[in-house]
Motif scaffolding. Structure first.
Motif, PDB file in Angstrom:
ATOM      1  N   ASN G  89       1.075  -1.337   0.082  1.00 20.08           N
ATOM      2  CA  ASN G  89      -0.057   0.038  -0.110  1.00 20.08           C
ATOM      3  C   ASN G  89       0.915   1.184   0.050  1.00 20.08           C
ATOM      4  N   TRP G  91       0.331   4.188   0.585  1.00 18.91           N
ATOM      5  CA  TRP G  91       0.123   5.009   1.683  1.00 18.91           C
ATOM      6  C   TRP G  91       0.622   4.449   2.977  1.00 18.91           C
ATOM      7  N   PRO G 122      -4.213   2.310  -1.306  1.00 18.42           N
ATOM      8  CA  PRO G 122      -4.070   4.177  -1.170  1.00 18.42           C
ATOM      9  C   PRO G 122      -5.341   4.859  -1.333  1.00 18.42           C
TER      10      PRO G 122
END
Lengths: 207, 207, 207, 207, 207, 207, 207, 207
Positions: G89, G91, G122
């Motif tokens: 991910n 993020w 994300p």
């Protein structure tokens, strides 16, 4: 060179139903199951309606392939039934070939599961010895469209004609006046859109 | 051996429209209804535009099959119209064959419903007696793609050529200069994308 | 009777690009527009790469059909360009046939819009006078799959061979060693998956 | 003229696996990757099961095309393996043709990536010199259905027969009694529906 | 929280037709052209039949986008027509919003080309200021199914209801007895299957 | 906010079958006719099997829409049958609403033809007055996938739950032990694959 | 509760391009490669055209996933580029989040490969901390339609809006008059049908 | 109101595999059998790889439904296995619910056959008592796309999240650095395209 028009003649036709077994049917994925069941039973019904000699055969009924679908078995109680002990090509089974010869017919309608094996092999063998072969494409099922089209191609190149059960019924019947009700019933039982037409018509006409 | 190029010749073409009846049309499921209606009417329009002798025939108009679609009936008020009393293959009807012969044409454009019966049977019969047969595939409808491709295969192997109404119009017209406006109107009425091209062009050109 | 293997020979090939016009392209719906644009330009690029004599022709450039797509026009500034005044079949245009003859080639690669008319008509005419015709199917577009398959069928039965631009490039090139970089660039520019393979390979190899 | 029935004979068959390379496989988009992987490995397994002489070849293994898929390499450690230095058509490589001749077989099963090039070119070349060619269509992949059908058409017209791995296995085996367990294992490993049938059957039978 | 049932009320509905222009229509590829043309004209016909205030707007008529399709222009000679000088979202055009307000209606039927822009933008803007928005999905076209479903999703999440022209007509009409013939004519003109039903029915009834 | 799990309770369910008429069925093109016929009859069978109060209604039986399909009429001889004189939304018919109320049930299973009108309108009306509505999606047919998905979307957003006949049967039955044979027969009659499983099982078990 | 209309504002938008790497792209099978390549590059072009801050990130560039596609790398020489050492991910990578924050924008356009991981993760993380998230669906690819629709569903339910590159460009641009030529060039380069419209228009206009 | 992002946490996840039985699998027709087998085994492998508590359950193992697929049985020799004596909804079986509770996990991954019954019923029941439910859509099969989408819709509206096995694996793993080889092996075994990438990479890297 174009193939000549070999027209189905109800006095010269035999039907070969090859390996429509309860287990093998789970392999058929080029038709929706509702439609395929309907097509196979429609072919059975038309064979019976026209009184065509019909030969049933199966491969390894006692194993995973499963028994012949009971509806067909029930429909042809007196038909030749050849459970093959092992031959994959039904034409390799002497009893099967003998049963075909015994019909005395020259035009063979073949349908079965799966198309590229149980239909194509006997179709190619029968063509090789001079029969006129008509594959009933919509009563023959297989894994997917690649296997289907490969099989159609091989059979067509060898001289087979591709037909469907509705076309077969129409070519055999020739003229509605021979029996309007009988043919109408066959269509009504196996073509929902036709049944609807008939029911709509009957409703208005009866008023 | 390759088929020779038999080119459509507007002086040698007749059109056979077989069983485009209001009931039977509900059986057609290999085309979207909007498209199929358009294709059939386009074929009617081109037959009229090129002045081709056209023969209409129906099967059991008085029963569930329903009457000939009114647009076609209206379009060919003076055409030979053969309502068949029972023959499934139109070629089995003597009046129909006589009407075909009466045109004096050798090239036959055939379209109808359903493809594997109402088109294929007369197509095969006509080929067998020496006509050049062109099946208008997109004005001929049937139950599904399996029945369509089986029918195409059988007809092609017997010598028929597969065409579509647009190809027919173009091969008959030969040269836009013969009548730009007439052909343009035919296309504008039956090909939305072409109509858009023309309207866009007209808008800019007229400024 | 099987067709013999007529193998493309770069010294004996001419390319005919028929009616790839900005208006007519809006009629093409059997390919996604991104893919079709790519296929047509790939065929243009390979014609240029192999130095094949190329003939461009259009139908009614000044009307709704629109001009030849500018990329092709730019790519072949010195090619024979035959804007036809009205003939639908390019082979009916004497200048076009003369241009084909002037190439001195016997193998014709044909692509165009729409398949059943702008490709099929000259293909059938060229076959009739003895050329070997190869239809580049993926650089030829039409209304839908029914028109496409009808056209393929008619051309195949008349002796045409169906190829695609990638197959053409490979059959002309014969051996990667003739020019690895040139052929690789052609593929990289027109096959995203191939480009990705090359970029992945280059990244690892350069470490 | 119909093609005669050339039936696969396990004593007369060789298998040619052309360019099943890890890079090239990313170009195959006419099959789902799970299915295609299964089909290729099924063909490998059947070649091994029937003891068919098998020839492997690759194009530019050291570049972006990538190496032969490791499973095939592992499966045929002693097979002829011809990494081609540049020839696109494997039949243009003398070692490859020599390897084919060395098998002494007349019937060739060909599969590869991509269909219209790596399969079609050697198939056409082999047909031209008299071999019986059987294309294993479901173990041959390409960009899309347009390229596939163009390739099938070209090969069929030249005399090739289209088969699938299941049909090949059945035609080679002839009779289940030759080895029920062996064939059953092959099918169970590569046809999930068949595996399910066998497992269901075993569960009930063992009670 | 479920959306309440906001039912179309013919006294409270206005129709917004956005950018159905002859050029832009060539971008529409999520519908067959015959069907899409029919759907758009059906929506025009129903707006006229129910006497709904209708607003037409276009984007850059004088450029490549082309003029409004002439059929719509002819059908609504007195309707508000707002050729926008540049705003992409019609709701950004003050005249357009004023025209909507001037109808005094709260329920807006919106259709246009392309769905994710010309339909979605004003739909979202109208929802934001309190209108009830009904998207006529089958009279709104776009590039492909990904763009269509993305647009449907965005509009639905913002509160729009998805309807089709047939559902709109039925919900507005409420009861066949309000005008059997009028509604029947609308359906007969735009639903070939319904037209066939009516013609079949008329044929039998009139006997 | 997630919808709570409203579980079907056989003591609290009524079935509404709306406009399954012989004429209207020709409009249904989002299902193959064989499959759709099977789904509708399966829903009828399950309603009967579970003894669910069932209400039948039709629109304009005497006109082109045609009569209720005879099989349903025969299956529910004592059911409430409301031939509507004109209301398009069955919920606008007082007798229909009274019949629903008379069942005393709170959970409504609705199916009909066409989905976005005959199903969606009463579904939205019933939701608005507090019923739990379950749409039987596979016994509800319409013109195409665009109309289907628009209708599903509108009904779902208003609070309806989408189910299919098989899910309904399973959720009502809860436990196979309540009646193995009864449920098995229902499935065997309407799911060919299940029938095959049962026949295969029976064949082995009986040995 | 309906989502409010959050309209893209070019002063408040950042673009996140996640894992468009040469190896990973071979996993994308829900788009044709030609179309997907075009969509991704179109998104790159519009980000550049509107001067949107753009962040590029990759996963394991040095392994089989391969490098960022060179075209994107070349297009954004000064953009933040975050090769992630392992976080799936994006993020979860602090540098990535910092880069997003550094743009100072609240509206995030996200696209990547594969949709249900590199885009969805994300997107869900950004939504959770208050960003407005717009998924560019046609520049995001994955294995098949099941994975795509599962991902769309999960993101939509969490509050993301689904858009496509064309809708994004139109919503950012607001009014053609802001720069007719710039937007026209963007469309001409990435929408073949639009390019054809422009070329047709130019040809007629220039006369 | 948007659903919050509930992220899979490997310390809080249990896996429920419902009715993957050899007979029932023949009912699954919304996936190709090769792909579905792969997806189910991939889910089994990831459950094992991440050490997730896994519960297996079956319905009527001794009848036509058949036994649990042997691969899953072998893979989880120590897992809770609940053969249900009759309950259709696994959540109606006390032992099953007890087994779920015994895991102490709050996040449930559910997959099974058929989706609208064996998956949807326990999913809805688990949601109703507060679990976070994640449906693994590509390891759950059913009759066709209508049943699939009806089931997805019902579960989503009730609060379930739709994921696929690949997304699950990625969300659980979080960071490649936790175990590059383990995750890579999982992907290589179940994603042929990924396996090819790895093999290509390895070939070049090892030079």
């Amino acid at each position: 060179m174009a193939k000549p028009y070999v027209r189905l003649d109800r006095d010269n036709v035999a039907v070969l139903l090859v390996d429509h077994q309860t287990g093998l049917l789970s392999l058929v994925r080029d038709f929706d199951p509702d439609k395929f069941k309907n097509n196979v039973l429609a072919l059975g019904d038309l064979a019976q309606y026209f009184g065509l000699p019909t030969i049933l055969t199966t491969s390894f009924e006692d194993g995973p392939n499963g028994p012949l679908v009971p509806e067909l078995k029930a429909q042809f109680p007196d038909a030749a039934f050849i459970p093959r002990p092992g031959q994959i090509n039904a034409w390799d089974n002497e009893d099967f070939v003998a049963a075909v010869k015994a019909t005395g017919k020259k035009q063979l309608l073949i349908a079965g599961v799966v198309t590229e094996v149980c239909v194509a092999f006997p179709a190619l063998s029968a063509l090789a010895v001079g029969y006129d072969v008509f594959v009933v494409t919509d009563a023959s099922g297989t894994f997917n469209e690649v296997t289907r089209h490969s099989a159609w191609n091989r059979m067509t190149e060898a001289g087979a004609q591709l037909m469907t059960w509705f076309g077969v019924a129409c070519e055999l019947h020739r003229d509605w006046r021979n029996d309007v009700e009988g043919l109408g019933t066959l269509f009504s039982n196996h073509i929902p859109d036709y049944r609807n037409l008939m029911n709509s018509y009957a409703a208005v006409s009866s008023r």
